[in-house]
Design a protein around this motif. Structure first.
Motif, PDB file in Angstrom:
ATOM      1  N   PRO A 196      22.800  16.525   7.562  1.00  0.00           N
ATOM      2  CA  PRO A 196      21.677  17.178   8.237  1.00  0.00           C
ATOM      3  C   PRO A 196      20.601  17.599   7.226  1.00  0.00           C
ATOM      4  N   GLY A 197      19.356  17.294   7.522  1.00  0.00           N
ATOM      5  CA  GLY A 197      18.250  17.676   6.657  1.00  0.00           C
ATOM      6  C   GLY A 197      17.913  16.675   5.573  1.00  0.00           C
ATOM      7  N   PHE A 198      18.716  15.619   5.437  1.00  0.00           N
ATOM      8  CA  PHE A 198      18.483  14.626   4.395  1.00  0.00           C
ATOM      9  C   PHE A 198      18.570  13.227   4.980  1.00  0.00           C
ATOM     10  N   ILE A 199      17.917  12.297   4.307  1.00  0.00           N
ATOM     11  CA  ILE A 199      18.010  10.880   4.672  1.00  0.00           C
ATOM     12  C   ILE A 199      18.590  10.149   3.464  1.00  0.00           C
ATOM     13  N   TYR A 200      19.562   9.292   3.731  1.00  0.00           N
ATOM     14  CA  TYR A 200      20.261   8.553   2.687  1.00  0.00           C
ATOM     15  C   TYR A 200      20.010   7.059   2.874  1.00  0.00           C
ATOM     16  N   PHE A 201      19.829   6.348   1.757  1.00  0.00           N
ATOM     17  CA  PHE A 201      19.779   4.888   1.789  1.00  0.00           C
ATOM     18  C   PHE A 201      20.118   4.359   0.408  1.00  0.00           C
ATOM     19  N   GLN A 202      20.390   3.070   0.333  1.00  0.00           N
ATOM     20  CA  GLN A 202      20.626   2.416  -0.945  1.00  0.00           C
ATOM     21  C   GLN A 202      19.407   1.589  -1.308  1.00  0.00           C
ATOM     22  N   ALA A 203      19.104   1.573  -2.585  1.00  0.00           N
ATOM     23  CA  ALA A 203      18.000   0.768  -3.096  1.00  0.00           C
ATOM     24  C   ALA A 203      18.535  -0.076  -4.241  1.00  0.00           C
ATOM     25  N   LYS A 204      17.969  -1.255  -4.395  1.00  0.00           N
ATOM     26  CA  LYS A 204      18.481  -2.209  -5.391  1.00  0.00           C
ATOM     27  C   LYS A 204      17.327  -2.736  -6.238  1.00  0.00           C
ATOM     28  N   SER A 205      17.521  -2.747  -7.544  1.00  0.00           N
ATOM     29  CA  SER A 205      16.529  -3.331  -8.450  1.00  0.00           C
ATOM     30  C   SER A 205      16.907  -4.774  -8.742  1.00  0.00           C
ATOM     31  N   GLY A 206      15.949  -5.545  -9.200  1.00  0.00           N
ATOM     32  CA  GLY A 206      16.230  -6.926  -9.577  1.00  0.00           C
ATOM     33  C   GLY A 206      16.263  -7.891  -8.415  1.00  0.00           C
ATOM     34  N   VAL A 207      15.839  -7.457  -7.236  1.00  0.00           N
ATOM     35  CA  VAL A 207      15.761  -8.340  -6.072  1.00  0.00           C
ATOM     36  C   VAL A 207      14.365  -8.238  -5.477  1.00  0.00           C
ATOM     37  N   GLN A 209       7.360  12.131   7.305  1.00  0.00           N
ATOM     38  CA  GLN A 209       7.043  11.003   6.424  1.00  0.00           C
ATOM     39  C   GLN A 209       8.285  10.177   6.119  1.00  0.00           C
ATOM     40  N   THR A 210       9.349  10.823   5.661  1.00  0.00           N
ATOM     41  CA  THR A 210      10.520  10.071   5.213  1.00  0.00           C
ATOM     42  C   THR A 210      11.272   9.409   6.361  1.00  0.00           C
ATOM     43  N   ARG A 211      11.082   9.873   7.575  1.00  0.00           N
ATOM     44  CA  ARG A 211      11.711   9.215   8.722  1.00  0.00           C
ATOM     45  C   ARG A 211      11.056   7.868   9.039  1.00  0.00           C
ATOM     46  N   GLN A 212       9.903   7.591   8.443  1.00  0.00           N
ATOM     47  CA  GLN A 212       9.205   6.314   8.642  1.00  0.00           C
ATOM     48  C   GLN A 212       9.766   5.197   7.773  1.00  0.00           C
ATOM     49  N   ILE A 213      10.524   5.519   6.731  1.00  0.00           N
ATOM     50  CA  ILE A 213      11.006   4.523   5.770  1.00  0.00           C
ATOM     51  C   ILE A 213      11.892   3.505   6.484  1.00  0.00           C
ATOM     52  N   THR A 214      11.623   2.222   6.220  1.00  0.00           N
ATOM     53  CA  THR A 214      12.448   1.153   6.778  1.00  0.00           C
ATOM     54  C   THR A 214      12.924   0.245   5.655  1.00  0.00           C
ATOM     55  N   SER A 215      13.754  -0.716   5.999  1.00  0.00           N
ATOM     56  CA  SER A 215      14.273  -1.655   5.006  1.00  0.00           C
ATOM     57  C   SER A 215      13.205  -2.652   4.548  1.00  0.00           C
ATOM     58  N   GLU A 216      12.035  -2.633   5.153  1.00  0.00           N
ATOM     59  CA  GLU A 216      10.947  -3.518   4.733  1.00  0.00           C
ATOM     60  C   GLU A 216      10.066  -2.881   3.669  1.00  0.00           C
ATOM     61  N   TRP A 217      10.328  -1.640   3.349  1.00  0.00           N
ATOM     62  CA  TRP A 217       9.554  -0.917   2.351  1.00  0.00           C
ATOM     63  C   TRP A 217      10.171  -1.109   0.969  1.00  0.00           C
ATOM     64  N   ARG A 218       9.461  -0.604  -0.035  1.00  0.00           N
ATOM     65  CA  ARG A 218      10.011  -0.558  -1.390  1.00  0.00           C
ATOM     66  C   ARG A 218       9.756   0.827  -1.975  1.00  0.00           C
ATOM     67  N   MET A 219      10.548   1.152  -2.990  1.00  0.00           N
ATOM     68  CA  MET A 219      10.449   2.438  -3.659  1.00  0.00           C
ATOM     69  C   MET A 219      10.116   2.184  -5.123  1.00  0.00           C
ATOM     70  N   ILE A 220       9.158   2.923  -5.648  1.00  0.00           N
ATOM     71  CA  ILE A 220       8.775   2.836  -7.055  1.00  0.00           C
ATOM     72  C   ILE A 220       9.086   4.183  -7.696  1.00  0.00           C
ATOM     73  N   VAL A 221       9.914   4.169  -8.738  1.00  0.00           N
ATOM     74  CA  VAL A 221      10.277   5.393  -9.456  1.00  0.00           C
ATOM     75  C   VAL A 221       9.669   5.319 -10.844  1.00  0.00           C
ATOM     76  N   ALA A 222       8.870   6.321 -11.194  1.00  0.00           N
ATOM     77  CA  ALA A 222       8.276   6.388 -12.530  1.00  0.00           C
ATOM     78  C   ALA A 222       9.270   7.099 -13.442  1.00  0.00           C
ATOM     79  N   GLU A 263       0.845  -1.190   0.000  1.00  0.00           N
ATOM     80  CA  GLU A 263       0.000   0.000   0.000  1.00  0.00           C
ATOM     81  C   GLU A 263       0.886   1.249   0.000  1.00  0.00           C
ATOM     82  N   GLU A 264       0.449   2.226  -0.764  1.00  0.00           N
ATOM     83  CA  GLU A 264       1.223   3.456  -0.892  1.00  0.00           C
ATOM     84  C   GLU A 264       1.169   4.253   0.408  1.00  0.00           C
ATOM     85  N   LYS A 265       2.332   4.742   0.834  1.00  0.00           N
ATOM     86  CA  LYS A 265       2.415   5.574   2.030  1.00  0.00           C
ATOM     87  C   LYS A 265       2.497   7.053   1.667  1.00  0.00           C
ATOM     88  N   PHE A 266       3.355   7.394   0.706  1.00  0.00           N
ATOM     89  CA  PHE A 266       3.495   8.776   0.266  1.00  0.00           C
ATOM     90  C   PHE A 266       4.368   8.837  -0.979  1.00  0.00           C
TER      91      PHE A 266
END
Length: 119
Positions: free
Chosen positions: A106-117, A73-86, A35-38
């Protein structure tokens, strides 16, 4: 060293989704559909490519370094979520690899995302 980010770097719109939690009828939690969060603007930087042999097939994955502005909102993101980029009308799905880091910049959140998994 973390890159310096500017407003023009946030040019991709991303949708963040989490699994809905349901009940199996016996009081046990079960994961449901996504389900979409934001949606937020993100800065995407290439993180490299990798290839793995899985079940005698070569599978490629793409790693992205993702930066989002820190917010409630973005502080809620966890490793159990997924990201969809159009991207030009095509939805690309990325699994979030590890717990996002809000301490690097400061002011930003960084993470790595991987496609194909699996997300």
């Amino acid at each position: 060293m973390a890159p310096k980010l500017q407003a023009g770097d946030f040019k991709n719109r991303a949708r963040f989704e989490a699994r809905a939690v349901g009940d199996d009828g016996y009081g046990n939690p079960v994961s449901g559909d996504w389900e979409e969060k934001f949606k937020v603007w993100v800065a995407l930087r290439p993180g490299g490519l990798s290839e793995a042999v899985v079940a005698a097939r070569l599978e490629g994955t793409q790693v992205l370094n993702v930066y989002v502005r820190a917010s409630t909102q973005t502080r809620q993101i966890t490793s159990e979520w997924r990201m969809i980029v159009a991207d030009h009308g095509v939805d690309r799905e990325y699994a979030i690899n590890a717990q996002p880091d809000g301490l690097t910049m400061p002011g930003f959140i960084y993470f790595q995302a991987k496609s194909g998994v699996a997300a």
